[in-house]
Write an enzyme that holds these catalytic residues in place. Structure first.
Site, PDB file in Angstrom:
ATOM      1  N   ASP A  64     -28.328  19.706  34.261  1.00 62.31           N
ATOM      2  CA  ASP A  64     -27.173  19.686  34.653  1.00 62.31           C
ATOM      3  C   ASP A  64     -26.627  18.079  34.724  1.00 62.31           C
ATOM      4  O   ASP A  64     -25.516  17.565  35.114  1.00 62.31           O
ATOM      5  CB  ASP A  64     -26.934  20.206  36.265  1.00 62.31           C
ATOM      6  CG  ASP A  64     -26.773  21.677  35.867  1.00 62.31           C
ATOM      7  OD1 ASP A  64     -26.619  21.919  34.981  1.00 62.31           O
ATOM      8  OD2 ASP A  64     -27.152  22.468  37.048  1.00 62.31           O
ATOM      9  N   HIS A 118     -37.960  -4.870  19.784  1.00 63.88           N
ATOM     10  CA  HIS A 118     -37.335  -3.686  20.295  1.00 63.88           C
ATOM     11  C   HIS A 118     -38.063  -3.394  21.610  1.00 63.88           C
ATOM     12  O   HIS A 118     -37.904  -2.169  21.905  1.00 63.88           O
ATOM     13  CB  HIS A 118     -36.611  -2.452  19.448  1.00 63.88           C
ATOM     14  CG  HIS A 118     -35.719  -2.947  18.660  1.00 63.88           C
ATOM     15  ND1 HIS A 118     -35.471  -2.358  17.509  1.00 63.88           N
ATOM     16  CD2 HIS A 118     -34.990  -4.110  18.243  1.00 63.88           C
ATOM     17  CE1 HIS A 118     -34.413  -2.836  16.846  1.00 63.88           C
ATOM     18  NE2 HIS A 118     -34.312  -3.953  17.145  1.00 63.88           N
ATOM     19  N   ASP A 166     -33.983 -10.198  26.900  1.00 70.30           N
ATOM     20  CA  ASP A 166     -32.621  -9.982  25.999  1.00 70.30           C
ATOM     21  C   ASP A 166     -31.845  -9.045  26.956  1.00 70.30           C
ATOM     22  O   ASP A 166     -32.256  -7.944  26.708  1.00 70.30           O
ATOM     23  CB  ASP A 166     -33.198  -9.563  24.685  1.00 70.30           C
ATOM     24  CG  ASP A 166     -32.039  -9.582  23.435  1.00 70.30           C
ATOM     25  OD1 ASP A 166     -30.801  -9.774  24.116  1.00 70.30           O
ATOM     26  OD2 ASP A 166     -32.033  -9.360  22.423  1.00 70.30           O
ATOM     27  N   ASP A 221     -24.472 -10.708  25.164  1.00 70.68           N
ATOM     28  CA  ASP A 221     -25.852 -10.438  24.501  1.00 70.68           C
ATOM     29  C   ASP A 221     -26.591 -11.912  24.412  1.00 70.68           C
ATOM     30  O   ASP A 221     -26.276 -12.750  23.436  1.00 70.68           O
ATOM     31  CB  ASP A 221     -25.515 -10.226  22.845  1.00 70.68           C
ATOM     32  CG  ASP A 221     -26.803  -9.791  22.194  1.00 70.68           C
ATOM     33  OD1 ASP A 221     -27.920  -9.886  22.951  1.00 70.68           O
ATOM     34  OD2 ASP A 221     -26.928  -9.490  21.022  1.00 70.68           O
ATOM     35  N   HIS A 269     -35.933 -11.423  11.502  1.00 71.40           N
ATOM     36  CA  HIS A 269     -34.701 -10.648  11.800  1.00 71.40           C
ATOM     37  C   HIS A 269     -33.692 -11.642  11.190  1.00 71.40           C
ATOM     38  O   HIS A 269     -34.124 -13.083  11.087  1.00 71.40           O
ATOM     39  CB  HIS A 269     -34.549 -10.139  13.039  1.00 71.40           C
ATOM     40  CG  HIS A 269     -34.672 -11.253  14.136  1.00 71.40           C
ATOM     41  ND1 HIS A 269     -33.586 -12.132  14.366  1.00 71.40           N
ATOM     42  CD2 HIS A 269     -35.730 -11.448  15.128  1.00 71.40           C
ATOM     43  CE1 HIS A 269     -34.178 -13.005  15.614  1.00 71.40           C
ATOM     44  NE2 HIS A 269     -35.221 -12.558  15.822  1.00 71.40           N
ATOM     45  N   HIS A 320     -25.212 -11.622  14.451  1.00 73.37           N
ATOM     46  CA  HIS A 320     -24.320 -10.264  14.263  1.00 73.37           C
ATOM     47  C   HIS A 320     -23.072 -10.363  14.868  1.00 73.37           C
ATOM     48  O   HIS A 320     -23.088 -11.193  15.833  1.00 73.37           O
ATOM     49  CB  HIS A 320     -25.207  -9.015  14.485  1.00 73.37           C
ATOM     50  CG  HIS A 320     -25.700  -8.985  15.887  1.00 73.37           C
ATOM     51  ND1 HIS A 320     -24.782  -8.817  17.124  1.00 73.37           N
ATOM     52  CD2 HIS A 320     -26.858  -9.329  16.836  1.00 73.37           C
ATOM     53  CE1 HIS A 320     -25.371  -9.029  18.123  1.00 73.37           C
ATOM     54  NE2 HIS A 320     -26.661  -9.170  17.960  1.00 73.37           N
ATOM     55  N   HIS A 349     -23.849  -4.718  18.279  1.00 77.16           N
ATOM     56  CA  HIS A 349     -23.817  -4.861  16.954  1.00 77.16           C
ATOM     57  C   HIS A 349     -22.377  -4.588  16.636  1.00 77.16           C
ATOM     58  O   HIS A 349     -22.111  -3.181  16.059  1.00 77.16           O
ATOM     59  CB  HIS A 349     -24.768  -4.198  16.181  1.00 77.16           C
ATOM     60  CG  HIS A 349     -26.176  -4.715  16.650  1.00 77.16           C
ATOM     61  ND1 HIS A 349     -27.320  -4.096  16.256  1.00 77.16           N
ATOM     62  CD2 HIS A 349     -26.441  -5.705  17.229  1.00 77.16           C
ATOM     63  CE1 HIS A 349     -28.386  -5.014  16.898  1.00 77.16           C
ATOM     64  NE2 HIS A 349     -28.111  -5.834  17.400  1.00 77.16           N
ATOM     65  N   GLU A 391     -29.211 -16.320  17.198  1.00 77.41           N
ATOM     66  CA  GLU A 391     -30.113 -16.060  17.663  1.00 77.41           C
ATOM     67  C   GLU A 391     -31.664 -16.088  16.998  1.00 77.41           C
ATOM     68  O   GLU A 391     -32.042 -15.105  16.562  1.00 77.41           O
ATOM     69  CB  GLU A 391     -30.171 -14.498  18.332  1.00 77.41           C
ATOM     70  CG  GLU A 391     -29.760 -13.390  17.252  1.00 77.41           C
ATOM     71  CD  GLU A 391     -29.718 -12.120  17.942  1.00 77.41           C
ATOM     72  OE1 GLU A 391     -30.510 -11.708  18.329  1.00 77.41           O
ATOM     73  OE2 GLU A 391     -28.549 -11.259  17.769  1.00 77.41           O
ATOM     74  N   TYR A 433     -42.093 -15.483  16.267  1.00 75.68           N
ATOM     75  CA  TYR A 433     -42.974 -14.423  16.976  1.00 75.68           C
ATOM     76  C   TYR A 433     -44.374 -14.412  16.197  1.00 75.68           C
ATOM     77  O   TYR A 433     -44.583 -14.293  15.067  1.00 75.68           O
ATOM     78  CB  TYR A 433     -42.465 -12.976  16.600  1.00 75.68           C
ATOM     79  CG  TYR A 433     -40.973 -12.883  17.036  1.00 75.68           C
ATOM     80  CD1 TYR A 433     -40.594 -12.800  18.128  1.00 75.68           C
ATOM     81  CD2 TYR A 433     -40.087 -13.266  16.047  1.00 75.68           C
ATOM     82  CE1 TYR A 433     -39.286 -12.777  18.803  1.00 75.68           C
ATOM     83  CE2 TYR A 433     -38.636 -13.046  16.411  1.00 75.68           C
ATOM     84  CZ  TYR A 433     -38.254 -12.923  17.763  1.00 75.68           C
ATOM     85  OH  TYR A 433     -36.972 -13.024  17.950  1.00 75.68           O
ATOM     86  N   ARG A 437     -37.300 -16.186  21.436  1.00 68.70           N
ATOM     87  CA  ARG A 437     -35.837 -16.046  20.959  1.00 68.70           C
ATOM     88  C   ARG A 437     -35.035 -16.759  21.888  1.00 68.70           C
ATOM     89  O   ARG A 437     -35.074 -16.565  23.128  1.00 68.70           O
ATOM     90  CB  ARG A 437     -35.697 -14.421  20.787  1.00 68.70           C
ATOM     91  CG  ARG A 437     -34.134 -14.468  20.040  1.00 68.70           C
ATOM     92  CD  ARG A 437     -33.883 -13.060  19.464  1.00 68.70           C
ATOM     93  NE  ARG A 437     -34.049 -12.000  20.419  1.00 68.70           N
ATOM     94  CZ  ARG A 437     -35.035 -11.127  20.696  1.00 68.70           C
ATOM     95  NH1 ARG A 437     -36.086 -11.121  19.875  1.00 68.70           N
ATOM     96  NH2 ARG A 437     -34.883 -10.083  21.585  1.00 68.70           N
ATOM     97  N   GLU A 474     -30.891 -16.662  22.206  1.00 71.12           N
ATOM     98  CA  GLU A 474     -29.617 -16.087  21.790  1.00 71.12           C
ATOM     99  C   GLU A 474     -28.547 -16.642  22.477  1.00 71.12           C
ATOM    100  O   GLU A 474     -28.533 -16.423  23.786  1.00 71.12           O
ATOM    101  CB  GLU A 474     -29.785 -14.809  21.764  1.00 71.12           C
ATOM    102  CG  GLU A 474     -28.516 -13.970  21.280  1.00 71.12           C
ATOM    103  CD  GLU A 474     -28.927 -12.288  21.310  1.00 71.12           C
ATOM    104  OE1 GLU A 474     -29.798 -11.954  21.822  1.00 71.12           O
ATOM    105  OE2 GLU A 474     -28.133 -11.766  20.384  1.00 71.12           O
TER     106      GLU A 474
HETATM  107  N1  GLY Z   1     -29.782  -7.232  21.923  1.00 74.99           N
HETATM  108  C1  GLY Z   1     -29.656  -6.882  20.747  1.00 74.99           C
HETATM  109  C2  GLY Z   1     -29.670  -7.864  19.515  1.00 74.99           C
HETATM  110  O1  GLY Z   1     -29.970  -9.206  20.010  1.00 74.99           O
HETATM  111  O2  GLY Z   1     -29.499  -7.897  18.688  1.00 74.99           O
HETATM  112 MN    MN Z   2     -28.088  -9.942  19.316  1.00 74.30          MN
HETATM  113 MN    MN Z   3     -29.743  -9.738  22.115  1.00 71.05          MN
END
Ligand code: GLY
Ligand code: MN
Ligand code: MN
Length: 457
Positions: free
Chosen positions: A40, A248, A265, A276, A359, A363, A370, A403, A407, A424, A426
Site C-alpha cells: 500500500d 554509481h 555527489d 548536482d 565519463h 551534462h 541529466h 565534473e 579514479y 570528482r 563537480e
Molecule cells: N549526480 C549525477 C551526475 O553527476 O551525473
Molecule cells: Mn553531474
Molecule cells: Mn553529480
C-alpha cells in the site's frame, strides 16, 4: 511576471513552434503516473518535467491538451487541463485537489475538465485537426489511449469528420525550449545550488573517522529538507575509500576510515529544479600527498573546463580542456607511461586515460539532473545526412555541470600509494554572455580551504 503567466508564455512559445511545422494541431502531454513502492506504499510523487514546464501543476492524474491554430507569428491557442475532480472523501485520505473549477484561475488555462472527461473531449478536440503532437514512445498506455482516441474520431467519419493524418513528436520541441533557462528558472537553480552547497559543508564539518557513509547522507538530507528543498535531485552518493572509484555507488554502511577519501555527489531538488554537486575530501581532514597530487590535477582540469565554458564554444570544448590537464597529470604522476605512449596527444587519442577517467565532463542540468536538450546541433553542416552533426554551441541561458574526476583502482602496474583514490569535483555552471557563472561554489573547492573548513569549526 505572475507565475501562471510564465507557463502561459511557454505554451504560446510551443504553439509558435508547432505552427512553424504544421497549420496548428492538437498537442497532448500527460503528467507522470503514481508509482507503487510496495503493497500500500507509494514512492513520493514526482510530476513529469515536460508537463510541469508547461503548466506549473504538480498533481498526478493530469493531462494538458493544447488546441493550436494560426501561424507562427500569430498563433491561436486554447489550453485545456484535465485534472482530478474534487472528491471530499478522497481528499480526506490523499490531500486537497485543485479541481477543474479552480484550475483556470490558478494555472491560467482557458478550460479545465475532470480527467474522467478526457476520452470524450479528445474525440471532439481531435475532429478535423490535421496533426497530433504527442510524446511518441512514451509508454504502452499512451499508445493505447492514442489508438482509442483515433478510433473515436474515425467513428465520426460518416458525419463528415476527418481524423488527424499526421503524428509528430512533441518532445524535441519542448526539450529545445527547456535547454534555455529563463530568469525564473535560473533564480530557482541558484537557490537549489546554495542549499546543496550548505549540505556539503555540513557533511564535511561533521565528518570524523569511525562514522559511516549513511551518517553523512543523513546530514545532507537534513540540510536539504531543513532549507525547504522538497527532495533529492538523485540518490546521494557518499563513497569512502575504495567505494569512491565506483561511479554509481550509493551511500552505504562502510565505515569512514582515517587516511581515506570520501566522495560526496549530492544535490537537492527545489521547486522542480535539480542541483548536482560533488566534493571529495579526506576523512580525517588532511589530504595525504598522493591524494593531494591527484586532487590538484582534478581541480586544475576543472578550472580549464570552466575557462572553456563560454558562449561560442561547443559543448565538447570544456571536456577536451579537462582531458588535456587530466592526462598530462596522469603522465606526470607516472600513472600513464610516457615511454609507452610517446606523447600527450597520443595518450588522449589512444584513449589510454579512460582507465582513470571514464565519463564525460558535463551534462545539461535543469528540471532533470541529466537534463533534456540535444547535445548536437540540429542542422547538419554537410549534405551527407549520415554524417555526425556538430556538437552543440554553448549559448547564454544553458546550464551544465563541470565534473572532471580521476579514479585509481588497485593494479599491479599502479603505484600502491594511489590505490583506491577516487576524486570528482563537480559544479553547476550557467552560461552567460561573457563566460559562465558557477552557482554551486558556496562550498569550498580548493584543497587548503577544504582542510581548513574541516579542521576549524
Ligand atoms: N549526480 C549525477 C551526475 O553527476 O551525473
Ligand atoms: Mn553531474
Ligand atoms: Mn553529480
Amino acid at each position: 511576471m505572475n507565475k501562471s503567466n510564465i507557463y502561459q508564455q511557454r505554451r504560446i512559445e510551443l504553439a509558435k513552434q508547432i505552427c512553424a511545422k504544421t497549420a496548428g494541431g492538437i498537442a497532448i502531454i500527460t503528467t507522470a503516473p503514481e508509482s507503487a513502492r510496495n503493497r500500500d506504499s507509494e514512492f513520493p510523487y514526482r510530476h513529469d518535467s515536460d508537463f510541469f514546464y508547461l503548466t506549473g501543476f504538480e498533481e498526478p492524474g493530469a493531462t494538458l491538451v493544447l488546441k493550436i491554430a494560426g501561424s507562427s507569428s500569430n498563433p491561436q491557442l486554447e489550453s485545456h487541463l484535465f485534472c482530478r475532480p474534487k472528491d471530499a472523501e478522497r481528499e480526506i485520505w490523499d490531500g486537497i485537489r485543485l479541481g477543474p473549477e479552480a484550475a483556470p484561475e490558478a494555472l491560467g488555462v482557458e478550460y479545465a475538465h475532470s480527467n474522467h472527461e478526457l476520452d470524450q473531449k479528445l474525440s471532439e478536440l481531435l475532429a478535423d485537426q490535421e496533426a497530433i503532437y504527442i510524446r511518441l514512445s512514451e509508454s504502452a498506455e499512451t499508445d493505447r489511449r492514442l489508438r482509442h482516441w483515433m478510433k473515436q474520431v474515425r467513428q465520426q467519419a460518416r458525419s463528415g469528420v476527418n481524423p488527424p493524418s499526421e503524428l509528430h513528436d512533441i518532445e524535441a520541441l519542448v526539450h529545445e525550449m527547456r535547454l534555455f533557462k529563463d530568469a525564473h528558472e535560473i533564480d530557482i537553480m541558484r537557490r537549489a545550488a546554495e542549499i546543496s552547497a550548505r549540505a556539503h559543508i555540513r557533511a564535511m564539518q561533521v565528518c570524523k573517522p569511525g562514522m559511516r557513509e549513511y551518517h553523512l547522507e543523513a546530514e545532507l538530507l537534513h540540510e536539504f529538507r531543513h532549507s525547504g528543498a522538497q527532495s533529492v535531485a538523485y540518490n546521494s552518493i557518499v563513497a569512502s575509500g575504495a567505494n569512491s572509484c565506483i561511479l554509481h555507488y550509493r551511500a552505504g554502511s562502510t565505515e569512514l576510515r582515517s587516511g581515506e577519501l570520501c566522495l560526496i555527489d549530492a544535490g537537492c531538488e527545489l521547486d522542480g529544479y535539480a542541483s548536482d554537486i560533488t566534493r571529495t575530501f579526506p576523512v580525517n581532514g588532511k589530504f595525504t600527498s598522493p591524494q593531494r597530487a591527484l586532487y590538484d590535477i582534478t581541480l586544475a582540469a576543472q578550472e580549464a573546463a570552466i575557462a572553456a565554458t563560454k558562449p561560442g564554444n561547443t559543448f565538447m570544448q570544456p571536456h577536451e580542456a579537462a582531458l588535456k590537464v587530466l592526462t598530462q597529470g596522469l603522465l606526470d604522476e607516472k600513472l600513464l607511461k610516457l615511454s609507452e605512449l610517446g606523447s600527450l596527444d597520443n595518450a588522449i587519442e589512444s584513449g589510454a586515460y579512460r582507465r582513470f577517467y571514464m565519463h564525460r565532463t558535463s551534462h545539461w542540468l535543469g528540471m532533470d539532473v541529466h537534463d533534456v536538450g540535444s547535445y548536437r546541433e540540429q542542422f547538419s553542416a554537410s549534405k551527407n545526412s549520415s554524417e555526425e552533426k556538430p556538437w552543440r554551441v554553448l549559448k547564454t541561458g544553458m546550464v551544465l555541470t563541470i565534473e572532471p574526476g580521476l579514479y585509481v583502482r588497485p593494479a599491479d602496474d599502479v603505484d600502491e600509494s594511489f590505490w583506491n583514490i577516487g576524486i570528482r569535483i563537480e559544479d553547476d555552471a550557467v552560461v552567460n554572455d561573457s563566460g559562465c557563472e558557477l552557482i554551486s561554489r558556496g562550498v569550498p573547492v580548493k584543497a587548503d580551504e577544504i582542510e581548513s573548513l574541516m579542521q576549524n569549526h
